[in-house]
Design an enzyme around this catalytic site. Structure first.
Site, short mmCIF file in Angstrom:
data_model
loop_
_atom_site.label_atom_id
_atom_site.label_comp_id
_atom_site.label_asym_id
_atom_site.label_seq_id
_atom_site.Cartn_x
_atom_site.Cartn_y
_atom_site.Cartn_z
N HIS A 18 0.81 -1.21 0.00
CA HIS A 18 0.00 0.00 0.00
C HIS A 18 0.85 1.27 0.00
O HIS A 18 0.36 2.34 0.36
CB HIS A 18 -0.97 0.06 1.19
CG HIS A 18 -1.97 -1.06 1.21
ND1 HIS A 18 -2.80 -1.33 0.17
CD2 HIS A 18 -2.25 -1.97 2.16
CE1 HIS A 18 -3.55 -2.37 0.47
NE2 HIS A 18 -3.24 -2.78 1.67
N ARG A 32 1.41 18.27 3.65
CA ARG A 32 2.87 18.46 3.62
C ARG A 32 3.35 18.28 2.19
O ARG A 32 2.57 17.95 1.30
CB ARG A 32 3.53 17.38 4.49
CG ARG A 32 3.09 15.99 4.03
CD ARG A 32 3.90 14.87 4.61
NE ARG A 32 3.25 13.58 4.45
CZ ARG A 32 3.26 12.84 3.36
NH1 ARG A 32 3.87 13.27 2.28
NH2 ARG A 32 2.64 11.67 3.32
#
Ligand code: ADP
Length: 491
Positions: free
Chosen positions: A237, A294
């Site tokens: 993932h 971010r």
């Protein structure tokens, strides 16, 4: 407008160097921090000054908010750039920086907190008209309620940690009888990884594509998107190859996704650079998954196609400057790919393989960019993410960018650790990849260990030839004071 003149970079490796490059171009001084394991790391030498912040384990160094703020204060820095990972999405750290009089180069602590909790973020999106993956309203208290939700949503379902990140605390459940056991596992994993065991239930989408949109927002209320990136090629993932634009996204879909991303960011009063992640399915439906508040690892592909330096934009936004471009000024030029070269063994389930880089000669040439934080004779430390480099390429078309990447990776000489380099070439050479036929299951569906082993052995032969042609220099020759000379020239 107060100009930022010195930035402490609360990170290490390639991303610390990436940020320093923008600092140098802006005439801003950079302050590095390092753990005991990173004394000899390139990011330390490249900075204008550097501070030791603790022992090797991240919990005792790069995750220590107090030590980082202390170093920032001592150095006289006026701002902190958190990079990605570590404390980059930690609202308490952002708030602590502001309290210490340091500009946090990122969104407000409130926006980080709003998006950091996946259940709260889902609710916020639902209330703002952004499609989310069908799922439970908030976290579920116990396995019985989770089972009830599973029945309502329809199997398969995914259990996810509300505080999740890095693929941790995620469990796929295909049948109701497996749910109680998986629920306990997810809760324990989440509690251990994030100190927060809250878990929610989400519909598991079969063969989706991971497509995300980069946004930039300034403090005067202007917001733009920088189009999408496709990051479907993943292991565990987690992304390993990315590209921009997505080969799946048509102009009308692009328009809808990018608009949804801007809406998502606006919903939390977002300022600075952020990424809205979606899962998309074959019929063109897409669902909000999360927002990363971010700088992303894969930002270079967006920089290639838009010509916008995202780190420079982040610094200017943090100073309070308005965005220097409007949405209509930003266009897609060509295509870019990124391959993450990790010290991992793809034939052993991508198990990390840290160690010494006996050889490290990155590729170069037209349309090739390498972001790396390690060098020949240096260590890929067992204490941190085992990334060696990000290689990105640009081409006028996807085919050109792909061919250029294959050439760049063929040119890249690495020895001493197993890497994902041959794996990336294996993918680049596949017909399904070339067709743009991707999904988050690409790796498990298409990995051919024999073909990969053949690419590996070609790579090994090339490394031997390179070794004969150019013997490895002594470690002492590998540490030229390049940056200090550059800096002298600048003064
Ligand atoms: P993390 O924050 O831990 O990285 P994400 O929510 O970003 O987790 O998901 C990471 C990856 O997991 C996605 O890119 C996708 O491959 C997979 N994934 C997450 N949610 C789902 C879902 N509902 N259905 C199918 N795959 C999913």
């Amino acid at each position: 407008m107060p100009r930022i003149s010195k930035i402490l970079i609360a990170n290490r490796g390639e991303i610390a160097i990436r940020i320093m490059r923008s600092c140098m171009e802006l005439g801003v001084e950079s302050v590095a921090v390092y753990s005991e394991a990173d004394r000899a790391s390139p990011h330390v030498r490249m900075a204008d000054e550097a501070y030791l912040i603790g022992p090797a384990p991240a919990a005792q160094s790069y995750l220590r908010s107090d030590a980082l703020i202390d170093a920032a204060t001592k150095s006289g820095a006026d701002a902190v750039h958190p990079g990605y990972g570590f404390l980059s999405e930690n609202a308490a750290f952002a708030a602590a920086c502001e309290r210490a009089g340091l500009v946090f180069i990122g969104p407000s602590a409130a926006a980080i907190a709003a998006m950091g909790d996946k259940t709260k973020a889902r609710e916020l999106m639902l209330n703002n008209g952004v499609p989310v993956v069908p799922g439970s309203k908030g976290a579920v208290e116990d396995a019985t309620i989770a089972q009830h939700e599973g029945a309502r949503i329809g199997y398969p379902v995914m259990l996810k940690a509300a505080a999740g990140g890095g693929g941790k605390g995620m469990r796929l459940v295909r049948a109701p009888q497996d749910l109680p056991r998986e629920f306990n596992l997810a809760r324990n994993e989440a509690a251990a990884a994030f100190g927060d065991g809250r878990v929610f239930v989400e519909k598991y989408l079969e063969e989706p594509r991971h497509i995300e949109v980069q946004v930039l927002a300034d403090s005067s209320g202007n917001m733009v998107h920088l189009f999408e990136r496709e990051c479907s090629i993943q292991r565990r993932h987690q992304k390993v190859m990315e590209e921009a634009p997505s080969p799946f996204v048509t102009p009308p879909l692009r328009d809808r996704m990018c608009r949804a991303a801007v809406q998502a960011a606006a919903a939390c009063g977002y300022v600075n650079a952020g990424t809205v992640e979606f899962l998309a399915v074959a019929d063109g439906s897409f669902y909000f998954m999360e927002m990363n508040t971010r700088l992303q690892v894969e930002h270079p592909v967006t920089e290639w196609i838009t010509g916008i330096d995202i780190v420079t934009a982040q610094i200017r936004i943090a100073e309070g400057a308005p965005l220097p471009f409007k949405q209509s000024d930003i266009t897609v030029n060509g295509h870019a790919l990124e391959c993450r070269i990790y010290a991992e063994d793809p034939l052993q389930g991508f198990a990390p393989d840290p160690g010494t880089l006996l050889r490290h000669r990155p590729p170069a040439g037209f349309g090739v960019r390498v972001d790396s934080g390690v060098e020949e004779a240096g260590e890929v430390s067992m204490h941190y993410d085992p990334m060696i480099a990000k290689v990105s390429t640009w081409g006028r078309t996807r085919a050109e960018a792909t061919g250029r990447m294959d050439r760049a990776l063929a040119e890249y000489a690495i020895a001493g650790v197993s890497t994902t380099r041959a794996f990336c070439r294996h993918v680049l050479q596949q017909a399904a990849f070339r067709r743009g036929d991707l999904s988050t299951h690409y790796v498990e569906n298409h990995m051919d260990p024999d073909a990969l082993a053949r690419v590996e052995s070609e790579v090994a032969r090339a490394a031997v030839v390179a070794h004969v042609l150019a013997p490895a220099p002594a470690a002492s020759e590998l540490l030229p004071p390049v940056m200090s000379e550059w800096r002298r020239g600048r003064q």
